[in-house]
Design a protein around this motif. Structure first.
Motif, PDB file in Angstrom:
ATOM      1  N   ARG A  44     -26.572  42.613  92.294  1.00 21.13           N
ATOM      2  CA  ARG A  44     -27.214  42.164  93.516  1.00 21.13           C
ATOM      3  C   ARG A  44     -28.611  42.752  93.646  1.00 21.13           C
ATOM      4  NH1 ARG A  44     -22.273  42.946  97.934  1.00 21.13           N
ATOM      5  NH2 ARG A  44     -20.673  41.847  96.740  1.00 21.13           N
ATOM      6  N   ASN A  45     -29.393  42.158  94.556  1.00 17.42           N
ATOM      7  CA  ASN A  45     -30.714  42.737  94.785  1.00 17.42           C
ATOM      8  C   ASN A  45     -30.578  44.058  95.521  1.00 17.42           C
ATOM      9  OD1 ASN A  45     -31.383  42.551  97.813  1.00 17.42           O
ATOM     10  ND2 ASN A  45     -30.670  40.470  97.387  1.00 17.42           N
ATOM     11  N   GLY A  46     -31.660  44.839  95.541  1.00 14.76           N
ATOM     12  CA  GLY A  46     -31.600  46.219  96.018  1.00 14.76           C
ATOM     13  C   GLY A  46     -30.996  46.389  97.395  1.00 14.76           C
ATOM     14  N   THR A  47     -31.478  45.615  98.391  1.00 14.54           N
ATOM     15  CA  THR A  47     -30.976  45.786  99.753  1.00 14.54           C
ATOM     16  C   THR A  47     -29.524  45.343  99.859  1.00 14.54           C
ATOM     17  OG1 THR A  47     -33.205  45.467 100.655  1.00 14.54           O
ATOM     18  CG2 THR A  47     -31.350  45.222 102.168  1.00 14.54           C
ATOM     19  N   SER A  48     -29.204  44.188  99.282  1.00 19.20           N
ATOM     20  CA  SER A  48     -27.832  43.680  99.369  1.00 19.20           C
ATOM     21  C   SER A  48     -26.841  44.560  98.633  1.00 19.20           C
ATOM     22  CB  SER A  48     -27.763  42.253  98.814  1.00 19.20           C
ATOM     23  OG  SER A  48     -28.528  41.364  99.595  1.00 19.20           O
ATOM     24  N   ALA A  49     -27.305  45.272  97.614  1.00 11.81           N
ATOM     25  CA  ALA A  49     -26.411  46.139  96.848  1.00 11.81           C
ATOM     26  C   ALA A  49     -26.160  47.469  97.536  1.00 11.81           C
ATOM     27  CB  ALA A  49     -26.998  46.386  95.463  1.00 11.81           C
ATOM     28  N   SER A  50     -26.973  47.798  98.528  1.00 12.20           N
ATOM     29  CA  SER A  50     -26.876  49.120  99.139  1.00 12.20           C
ATOM     30  C   SER A  50     -25.744  49.182 100.154  1.00 12.20           C
ATOM     31  CB  SER A  50     -28.197  49.473  99.831  1.00 12.20           C
ATOM     32  OG  SER A  50     -28.332  48.772 101.049  1.00 12.20           O
ATOM     33  N   LEU A  51     -25.424  50.388 100.570  1.00  6.47           N
ATOM     34  CA  LEU A  51     -24.479  50.592 101.671  1.00  6.47           C
ATOM     35  C   LEU A  51     -25.194  50.686 103.012  1.00  6.47           C
ATOM     36  CD1 LEU A  51     -21.975  53.202 100.167  1.00  6.47           C
ATOM     37  CD2 LEU A  51     -21.527  50.785 100.677  1.00  6.47           C
ATOM     38  N   GLY A  52     -26.523  50.718 102.998  1.00  5.88           N
ATOM     39  CA  GLY A  52     -27.275  50.791 104.248  1.00  5.88           C
ATOM     40  C   GLY A  52     -27.182  52.139 104.932  1.00  5.88           C
ATOM     41  N   VAL A  53     -27.017  53.213 104.161  1.00  4.20           N
ATOM     42  CA  VAL A  53     -26.832  54.544 104.744  1.00  4.20           C
ATOM     43  C   VAL A  53     -28.179  55.088 105.237  1.00  4.20           C
ATOM     44  CG1 VAL A  53     -26.148  56.932 104.267  1.00  4.20           C
ATOM     45  CG2 VAL A  53     -24.812  55.021 103.336  1.00  4.20           C
ATOM     46  N   LEU A  54     -28.179  55.646 106.438  1.00  2.00           N
ATOM     47  CA  LEU A  54     -29.363  56.279 107.024  1.00  2.00           C
ATOM     48  C   LEU A  54     -29.129  57.780 107.089  1.00  2.00           C
ATOM     49  CD1 LEU A  54     -30.140  53.928 110.065  1.00  2.00           C
ATOM     50  CD2 LEU A  54     -30.698  53.600 107.657  1.00  2.00           C
ATOM     51  N   MET A  55     -29.810  58.523 106.213  1.00  2.00           N
ATOM     52  CA  MET A  55     -29.753  59.984 106.236  1.00  2.00           C
ATOM     53  C   MET A  55     -31.119  60.499 106.669  1.00  2.00           C
ATOM     54  SD  MET A  55     -27.526  61.173 102.932  1.00  2.00           S
ATOM     55  CE  MET A  55     -25.793  60.705 102.731  1.00  2.00           C
ATOM     56  N   GLY A  56     -31.363  60.451 107.962  1.00  2.00           N
ATOM     57  CA  GLY A  56     -32.644  60.874 108.475  1.00  2.00           C
ATOM     58  C   GLY A  56     -32.679  62.310 108.922  1.00  2.00           C
ATOM     59  N   HIS A  57     -31.737  62.688 109.757  1.00  2.00           N
ATOM     60  CA  HIS A  57     -31.751  64.020 110.357  1.00  2.00           C
ATOM     61  C   HIS A  57     -31.119  65.082 109.465  1.00  2.00           C
ATOM     62  CE1 HIS A  57     -33.241  62.149 113.927  1.00  2.00           C
ATOM     63  NE2 HIS A  57     -32.161  61.403 114.067  1.00  2.00           N
ATOM     64  N   VAL A  58     -30.346  64.685 108.462  1.00  2.00           N
ATOM     65  CA  VAL A  58     -29.714  65.662 107.576  1.00  2.00           C
ATOM     66  C   VAL A  58     -30.560  65.943 106.335  1.00  2.00           C
ATOM     67  CG1 VAL A  58     -27.378  65.102 108.342  1.00  2.00           C
ATOM     68  CG2 VAL A  58     -28.361  63.874 106.391  1.00  2.00           C
ATOM     69  N   TYR A  59     -31.759  65.407 106.302  1.00  2.00           N
ATOM     70  CA  TYR A  59     -32.684  65.667 105.194  1.00  2.00           C
ATOM     71  C   TYR A  59     -32.918  67.167 105.071  1.00  2.00           C
ATOM     72  CZ  TYR A  59     -36.953  64.909 102.372  1.00  2.00           C
ATOM     73  OH  TYR A  59     -37.912  64.896 101.390  1.00  2.00           O
ATOM     74  N   ARG A  60     -32.872  67.679 103.841  1.00  2.00           N
ATOM     75  CA  ARG A  60     -32.914  69.133 103.641  1.00  2.00           C
ATOM     76  C   ARG A  60     -34.272  69.746 103.950  1.00  2.00           C
ATOM     77  NH1 ARG A  60     -29.447  70.394  98.119  1.00  2.00           N
ATOM     78  NH2 ARG A  60     -27.433  69.600  98.864  1.00  2.00           N
ATOM     79  N   ARG A  61     -35.350  69.007 103.666  1.00  2.00           N
ATOM     80  CA  ARG A  61     -36.675  69.589 103.873  1.00  2.00           C
ATOM     81  C   ARG A  61     -37.029  69.582 105.358  1.00  2.00           C
ATOM     82  NH1 ARG A  61     -40.225  67.182  98.773  1.00  2.00           N
ATOM     83  NH2 ARG A  61     -38.850  68.007  97.131  1.00  2.00           N
ATOM     84  N   HIS A  62     -37.907  70.495 105.722  1.00  2.00           N
ATOM     85  CA  HIS A  62     -38.256  70.668 107.130  1.00  2.00           C
ATOM     86  C   HIS A  62     -39.675  70.215 107.458  1.00  2.00           C
ATOM     87  CE1 HIS A  62     -34.639  73.037 106.982  1.00  2.00           C
ATOM     88  NE2 HIS A  62     -35.195  73.931 106.192  1.00  2.00           N
ATOM     89  N   SER A  63     -40.429  69.825 106.442  1.00  2.00           N
ATOM     90  CA  SER A  63     -41.815  69.424 106.663  1.00  2.00           C
ATOM     91  C   SER A  63     -42.223  68.473 105.551  1.00  2.00           C
ATOM     92  CB  SER A  63     -42.734  70.659 106.684  1.00  2.00           C
ATOM     93  OG  SER A  63     -42.682  71.338 105.429  1.00  2.00           O
ATOM     94  N   GLY A  64     -43.477  68.039 105.599  1.00  2.00           N
ATOM     95  CA  GLY A  64     -43.978  67.149 104.566  1.00  2.00           C
ATOM     96  C   GLY A  64     -43.843  65.689 104.940  1.00  2.00           C
TER      97      GLY A  64
END
Length: 359
Positions: A44-64
């Motif tokens: 499948r194409n990239g978007t359709s193949a994905s699970l649509g997971v949003l990992m925004g706030h659990v990102y390990r880095r704190h800046s950048g």
């Protein structure tokens, strides 16, 4: 202006720009078929193949930049979802997302995230045996997932209401036209008459370099393949009470689907060809933690490619020259970063030159 590529990043960018008053044409051969037309095909194409997971706030880095983009997208997604629910009422952020700690060191890092990010919906969870045995973990009330096919359908319907012209054609070449004071970009498809635009936004993932290299811009990307298995469970949970929307274990994402069904996915393979042994790898690695996975039966299996920039951080957000913008190479975070990317493109166009006028 033209947007090339109609995955979630390209479609979201076209929709956002049209809402801001720009006259937008979106190019992608997939626009000639329904978003779920490749459901019978494992590739499948990239978007359709994905699970649509949003990992925004659990990102390990704190800046950048990566942290800023994630935070901006997570702030914009509620607005986008509310607007897109007009077209797909069931579209929503399914939450929470829970990450389990692999060892004590990971658990300590999670504790640090909770302390630093008060007010962002992060909570520690204690060691437990049910629903999954673990040392503990991190629960994010504001992270989760969006159903990718529903999201794409909503974007297509939304684009129609703001007069985005959708061209189901592959862009084969871009050419500079106009003058130094008034640059233009010609989009050539080989299937229809060429058109000139004041600006072109390239959102074509692994196909981006083929358009850029003839123009003297080298932005190589390497394919990384992600796989998803839809599993029917013989043992284990009979329902998903007390389960999160997304459970992240050892780098794999588990998404409850319906009673006795589970989606298991990960981005783990360099290259463009699906390796059947990767299915066994996923099940074997999780089998010691979740023994009931060993008896699960695959109902459906699909895969898709993610574009990972070579020697550059993902994503590639660059104005390469007046009127030529690159918004691609999102790797595993295309769905997550779509709103922030669209906003970046719009602000870049506003800054680049007064010649970009609303229509």
């Amino acid at each position: 202006m033209a947007v090339v590529g109609a995955g979630v990043v390209g479609a979201g960018t076209a929709w956002h720009l049209a809402q801001c008053g720009y006259s937008v044409c979106l190019y992608d051969p997939r626009l000639g078929a329904a978003v779920d037309s490749d459901q019978i095909n494992g590739n499948r194409n990239g978007t359709s193949a994905s699970l649509g997971v949003l990992m925004g706030h659990v990102y390990r880095r704190h800046s950048g930049r990566g942290w800023r983009l994630r935070q901006r997208s997570m702030a914009l997604w509620p607005q986008w979802i509310k607007a897109l629910q007009t077209f797909e009422p069931d579209l929503r952020l399914q939450s929470p997302l829970i990450q389990l700690a692999d060892d004590d060191d990971v658990l300590k890092r999670m504790q640090g995230l909770v302390e630093r990010r008060k007010g962002l919906g992060l909570q520690l969870i204690p060691a437990m045996d049910n629903p999954v045995p673990c040392l503990g973990g991190l629960s994010s009330l504001r992270d989760g997932r969006l159903e990718p096919l529903m999201l794409q359908r909503a974007l297509r319907l939304a684009m129609a209401t703001v007069s985005v012209q959708q061209h189901p054609a592959k862009v084969r070449n871009l050419k500079r036209t106009g003058t130094n004071g008034d640059p233009r970009w010609r989009v050539e498809t080989g299937e229809e008459s060429c058109q000139d635009y004041e600006a072109v936004v390239i959102c074509t993932a692994l196909n981006s370099d083929g358009l850029l290299a003839p123009l003297g811009h080298e932005r190589p990307m390497t394919p990384v393949l992600g796989q998803v298995i839809d599993l029917e469970l013989k043992d284990g949970p009979s329902n998903w009470k007390n389960w999160p929307a997304v459970l992240s274990v050892q780098g794999f994402n588990l998404v409850p689907k319906q009673p006795g069904r589970l989606l298991l996915g990960a981005t783990l393979e360099p290259g463009a060809e699906a390796d059947p042994s990767a299915l066994k790898l996923m099940l074997d690695r999780l089998g010691s933690t979740l023994p009931w996975l060993k008896s699960a039966t695959p109902v459906e299996h699909w895969w898709g490619l993610r574009a990972r920039p070579v020697d550059r951080p993902a994503p590639l957000l660059e104005q390469l020259e007046p009127g030529l913008l690159l918004a691609s190479g999102h790797y595993r975070n295309g769905v997550l970063l779509a709103p922030a990317t669209a906003e970046w493109v719009q602000k870049g166009l506003n800054r680049s030159s007064a010649m970009f006028t609303s229509s």
